[in-house]
Every structure is written in structure tokens, then in C-alpha cells.
Design a protein around this motif. Sequence first.
Motif, PDB file in Angstrom:
ATOM      1  N   GLY A 146      21.431 109.233 -11.690  1.00 25.62           N
ATOM      2  CA  GLY A 146      20.185 108.896 -11.918  1.00 25.62           C
ATOM      3  C   GLY A 146      20.100 107.658 -12.800  1.00 25.62           C
ATOM      4  N   LEU A 147      21.128 107.042 -13.084  1.00 26.90           N
ATOM      5  CA  LEU A 147      21.190 105.958 -14.110  1.00 26.90           C
ATOM      6  C   LEU A 147      20.781 104.581 -13.569  1.00 26.90           C
ATOM      7  N   ILE A 148      21.098 104.564 -12.112  1.00 23.79           N
ATOM      8  CA  ILE A 148      20.723 103.329 -11.403  1.00 23.79           C
ATOM      9  C   ILE A 148      19.999 103.683 -10.274  1.00 23.79           C
ATOM     10  N   ASP A 149      18.849 102.826  -9.705  1.00 27.51           N
ATOM     11  CA  ASP A 149      18.124 102.908  -8.618  1.00 27.51           C
ATOM     12  C   ASP A 149      18.586 101.660  -7.888  1.00 27.51           C
ATOM     13  N   TYR A 150      18.989 101.759  -6.466  1.00 29.24           N
ATOM     14  CA  TYR A 150      19.206 100.658  -5.633  1.00 29.24           C
ATOM     15  C   TYR A 150      17.951  99.652  -5.436  1.00 29.24           C
ATOM     16  N   ASP A 151      16.936 100.071  -5.841  1.00 28.28           N
ATOM     17  CA  ASP A 151      15.495  99.403  -5.329  1.00 28.28           C
ATOM     18  C   ASP A 151      14.892  98.848  -6.629  1.00 28.28           C
ATOM     19  N   ALA A 152      15.568  99.094  -7.707  1.00 26.14           N
ATOM     20  CA  ALA A 152      14.908  98.750  -9.038  1.00 26.14           C
ATOM     21  C   ALA A 152      15.527  97.307  -9.139  1.00 26.14           C
ATOM     22  N   PRO A 153      14.879  96.425  -9.958  1.00 23.92           N
ATOM     23  CA  PRO A 153      15.328  95.371 -10.435  1.00 23.92           C
ATOM     24  C   PRO A 153      16.502  95.449 -11.319  1.00 23.92           C
ATOM     25  N   VAL A 154      17.528  94.651 -11.104  1.00 19.02           N
ATOM     26  CA  VAL A 154      18.800  94.369 -12.048  1.00 19.02           C
ATOM     27  C   VAL A 154      18.138  94.455 -13.381  1.00 19.02           C
ATOM     28  N   ALA A 155      17.165  93.600 -13.838  1.00 22.45           N
ATOM     29  CA  ALA A 155      16.754  93.206 -15.105  1.00 22.45           C
ATOM     30  C   ALA A 155      16.110  94.413 -15.838  1.00 22.45           C
ATOM     31  N   GLU A 156      15.939  95.464 -14.941  1.00 19.84           N
ATOM     32  CA  GLU A 156      15.351  96.858 -15.802  1.00 19.84           C
ATOM     33  C   GLU A 156      16.343  97.361 -16.525  1.00 19.84           C
ATOM     34  N   TYR A 157      17.766  97.209 -16.140  1.00 13.53           N
ATOM     35  CA  TYR A 157      18.687  97.837 -16.907  1.00 13.53           C
ATOM     36  C   TYR A 157      19.351  97.000 -17.730  1.00 13.53           C
ATOM     37  N   TRP A 158      19.647  95.569 -17.246  1.00 16.60           N
ATOM     38  CA  TRP A 158      20.283  94.490 -17.731  1.00 16.60           C
ATOM     39  C   TRP A 158      19.238  93.389 -18.047  1.00 16.60           C
ATOM     40  N   ARG A 159      18.638  93.555 -19.367  1.00 10.11           N
ATOM     41  CA  ARG A 159      17.539  92.772 -19.654  1.00 10.11           C
ATOM     42  C   ARG A 159      17.951  91.106 -19.255  1.00 10.11           C
ATOM     43  N   GLU A 160      18.946  90.924 -19.814  1.00  7.70           N
ATOM     44  CA  GLU A 160      19.183  89.404 -19.815  1.00  7.70           C
ATOM     45  C   GLU A 160      19.344  88.985 -18.454  1.00  7.70           C
ATOM     46  N   PHE A 161      19.523  89.468 -17.570  1.00  2.74           N
ATOM     47  CA  PHE A 161      19.790  89.259 -16.248  1.00  2.74           C
ATOM     48  C   PHE A 161      18.342  88.671 -15.600  1.00  2.74           C
ATOM     49  N   GLY A 162      17.440  88.972 -16.129  1.00  2.00           N
ATOM     50  CA  GLY A 162      16.072  88.462 -15.539  1.00  2.00           C
ATOM     51  C   GLY A 162      15.639  87.158 -15.958  1.00  2.00           C
ATOM     52  N   ALA A 163      16.541  86.315 -16.326  1.00  2.00           N
ATOM     53  CA  ALA A 163      16.421  84.962 -16.678  1.00  2.00           C
ATOM     54  C   ALA A 163      16.569  83.998 -15.716  1.00  2.00           C
ATOM     55  N   ASN A 164      15.957  82.746 -15.763  1.00  2.00           N
ATOM     56  CA  ASN A 164      15.828  81.738 -14.493  1.00  2.00           C
ATOM     57  C   ASN A 164      15.517  82.234 -13.125  1.00  2.00           C
ATOM     58  N   GLY A 165      14.461  83.113 -12.874  1.00  2.91           N
ATOM     59  CA  GLY A 165      13.996  83.222 -11.827  1.00  2.91           C
ATOM     60  C   GLY A 165      14.588  84.582 -11.058  1.00  2.91           C
ATOM     61  N   LYS A 166      15.384  85.470 -11.811  1.00  4.01           N
ATOM     62  CA  LYS A 166      16.059  86.478 -11.260  1.00  4.01           C
ATOM     63  C   LYS A 166      15.520  87.935 -11.696  1.00  4.01           C
ATOM     64  N   SER A 167      14.138  88.035 -12.182  1.00  2.00           N
ATOM     65  CA  SER A 167      13.733  89.249 -12.604  1.00  2.00           C
ATOM     66  C   SER A 167      13.290  90.105 -11.596  1.00  2.00           C
ATOM     67  N   ARG A 168      13.240  89.592 -10.111  1.00  2.00           N
ATOM     68  CA  ARG A 168      12.895  90.526  -9.033  1.00  2.00           C
ATOM     69  C   ARG A 168      14.412  90.848  -8.120  1.00  2.00           C
ATOM     70  N   ILE A 169      15.350  90.375  -8.568  1.00  2.10           N
ATOM     71  CA  ILE A 169      16.622  90.717  -7.824  1.00  2.10           C
ATOM     72  C   ILE A 169      16.911  92.106  -8.070  1.00  2.10           C
ATOM     73  N   THR A 170      17.085  92.881  -6.871  1.00  2.89           N
ATOM     74  CA  THR A 170      17.060  94.320  -7.073  1.00  2.89           C
ATOM     75  C   THR A 170      18.905  94.715  -7.024  1.00  2.89           C
ATOM     76  N   VAL A 171      19.075  95.730  -7.367  1.00  2.67           N
ATOM     77  CA  VAL A 171      20.561  96.467  -7.164  1.00  2.67           C
ATOM     78  C   VAL A 171      21.214  96.255  -5.836  1.00  2.67           C
ATOM     79  N   ARG A 172      20.031  96.638  -4.810  1.00  6.57           N
ATOM     80  CA  ARG A 172      20.508  96.507  -3.467  1.00  6.57           C
ATOM     81  C   ARG A 172      20.781  95.184  -3.130  1.00  6.57           C
ATOM     82  N   GLN A 173      20.410  94.195  -3.609  1.00  8.33           N
ATOM     83  CA  GLN A 173      20.583  92.659  -3.417  1.00  8.33           C
ATOM     84  C   GLN A 173      21.965  92.608  -3.662  1.00  8.33           C
ATOM     85  N   LEU A 174      22.059  92.662  -5.041  1.00  4.56           N
ATOM     86  CA  LEU A 174      23.276  92.652  -5.653  1.00  4.56           C
ATOM     87  C   LEU A 174      24.521  93.025  -4.913  1.00  4.56           C
ATOM     88  N   MET A 175      24.472  94.324  -4.579  1.00  2.00           N
ATOM     89  CA  MET A 175      25.501  95.131  -3.687  1.00  2.00           C
ATOM     90  C   MET A 175      25.574  94.737  -2.352  1.00  2.00           C
TER      91      MET A 175
END
Length: 416
Positions: free
Chosen positions: A94-123
Motif C-alpha cells: 500500500g505504499l505506492i498506487d500505480y494510478d497515482a501521480p509520481v509527484a504524490e510520493y516524489w514531490r520534486e518530480f512534479g517540476a516542469n510539467g510532470k505533476s500528472r505523470i503516473t507511476v503506471r506511465q513511468l513503469m
Amino acid sequence: MADRGKEFALPPGVGGHADPKFGSVATAFARHFARGRGGGALAVYLDGEQVVDIWAGTSDRAGKTLWDSNTAAMPYSASKGIASTVIHRLADRGLIDYDAPVAEYWREFGANGKSRITVRQLMSHSAGLSELSSLAANADELLDHRLMEQRLAAAKPSVLLGRPAYHSLTYGWLMSGLARSVTDKGMAELFRTEIAHPLGVEGIYLGTPPAGAPTVASSFAGSMGAMNSRAGRRFAPRTVTIPGPLGAFMRTVFVPGFESLLDVDSPRILDTEMPAANAMVTASALGAIYSAIACDGQSPNGRFLSAERVRQLAHVQTRQLDRTLYLPFAWRLGYHSIPVPGAQRGFGHVGLAGSMGWADRNSRLAIGFVHNRLPDLRYLASDQTIGFRLAPYAVRAARAARSPGTVVPFRPQRSA
């Protein structure tokens, strides 16, 4: 399933053991691999039980030290499958949800238009962050894994955001940045605590195993050939501008001096955390990971992943043509299909020069294959496909093992 009390007579030059029902696999391994450059190993699991554990060749640069059960190799991109499995273990708690934005966990990742990229897209390699050119100026910077995580967090995605484009090296740092954000641990530590220890196996490291570990890292065998020649080093910077598959791939791996990381006398790539490439694993340990996946998350050491988690990670995310390698990978969450006859139903991850981990949930079959040959262009095509050629033998042997009285003949194919 193993035929205890009986022993298959392994071909000359091959060590280890194989269940007699899988003798054709050992014979195929000997034909395709036991002669020539370097060394390697193959492990096969059926219903969670290891039925093949064989090796051949040598593990040192001089070609004098024989490979054995504790010899590990760097499997290049097969490392990604291990890093992905770490993320699935964290998701299972329960520490990670595939459909959650990566920035929800890794706050700095939301920079430069990446705030909506999900874990699913990353993987599924759809984050638009595959290219290295804007992230690192030279090979020295690639060795600083924390720096690479920070630069990816600050980066702007490319026009390929939302479309599959193989993240050859960046995938590993993206996984480690995500994992670090929820565990405060680096991926090297997580390889041990989330993979090796729960499975109860040795032989899984990120980078060089520590002194005193039972696992011994093999040296690189052979050479980089044309890739490391004077002409090759002059030509490499130009490849990033070439249209098509070669240019697309080179833009994901090339920075000035990259070839120095694979120097046979001092391979600096093993001195960092590069989860997309520099795991150091035995075939038996790599196979054990995929065996647990093939058995719906159950391992001999206990439950490794929930059955529901395995169902989710196995689901195909996209069948679009990959924009980096121009192949229909049928990406799962961190794994891909292996489109060869007899093995299409499974999935796993193959590395440069052919090392691979693979699982087939339908037959509860898994394979781990590693070797220490460098990716020399002269042999790359044959090396890259060794695992593909071995997998069908294992599939046929597993099918026959469930049908008493059936013998699987060895039908030679062209050797490597």
C-alpha cells in the motif's frame, strides 16, 4: 516435479545438475553456449522448484577461473525487471498506487510539467524521459545516481510523453527515485531487503557484491569490438542524430565517454547504483524472482507478492510500437513480452547481449539466464537471442513433464 534419485548426464563442459525431464534444455545450453567466449549459467524453475541449475565457461578476464553456482554476471537491462519487482513489493504493502501521480510520493518530480505523470506511465516507459542528452554531460555524471535522480525530477518531458519509448538508462533512476521517496532507502539496499531476503536467496546485488559475500562477480569477457575502437568512438556522437532505431536508441544511452564505464580492466559501471543496467546476479537467483511471479507470488520461502498484485503487474499496458526500439514490446508494468515461438505467453526482461529473466504464469515456468560476454557488434545478434532460443526447450520440457512417458527430443538449431 524433479526426478529425485536420478541424474541427467550433463554434456561435456557443463557443470551443475538438471532433472532428466529437462535434459534437452541442458543439451541446448551446451550447444548454444558452452564453447567460446566467457561463461554463463541457466536456471529453470517449474512449480516453484528448480529443475535446472547449470553453467559453463569461465568467469575471469584471463579465462582460467571456471564458472560455478556462486558466479554472478551483470545482465544489463535485465536489471530493470528486478527494480520493477521492488516497486511491486512496495505497492503490495500500500505504499505506492500505480494510478497515482509520481509527484504524490516524489514531490520534486512534479517540476516542469510532470505533476500528472503516473507511476503506471513511468513503469510502461511512457513518461517522456528516455533521452540522456539533457541530463548528463559525461560518463562521470552517470556514476552519481543521486544526481541523476535529481535531474530527472527537474527534467521536462519530451513530446513522447504518453507513448511507449524505451527508457534505456533513465528507467532505473526513475524507479530508485520513486522507491527512495517512500522508503528513504536506495535501490541497492532494496535489492537485498525487498528481493533477496524475502526470497531467501543469495546472488542478488546492485553493483559489485561486498567483500566476503558468497556471490562472486564475474569479469567482462571479450571486448567491445567496434564500439570501443577509435573509429567507433568518433562515430558514436553522430549516431544520436540518425533517424530511425539506431539514433533513437543511442539518444537513450550515449554520453561522451560512456564506453569507459565498460572498460574490461576497470569497469566503473559496477561502482554505482544504475538499476537499469548494473545488477550483479546469478542465474539461479534471477530465476527465483520470476519463479515467484510464475507461481502467482508464492515462493518456497513464503509469499513474495499477492496473487492480485501478480495479476496486475502481468497485465499488458500497451501494444503500441515502442518509439525507441521500434518493436511491439507489449509492455507490462516494468516487463515485456518475448515474442518467440513457444514462449509468447510469458514475460520478463531481456538485457543487452541476451541475459534474461522470464516467467510464464500459465505453465508456472521461469527462467534465469546470465553471462559475462561484452556486447561486441560482431556477436551481438547471436548473443542477444540465446535466451530466446533456449526458452522454447524449457517450455516443451515443462509440457512433457506434466505428461508422463513423453520424451522431449533435442532438435539442434543454429548455434551461437
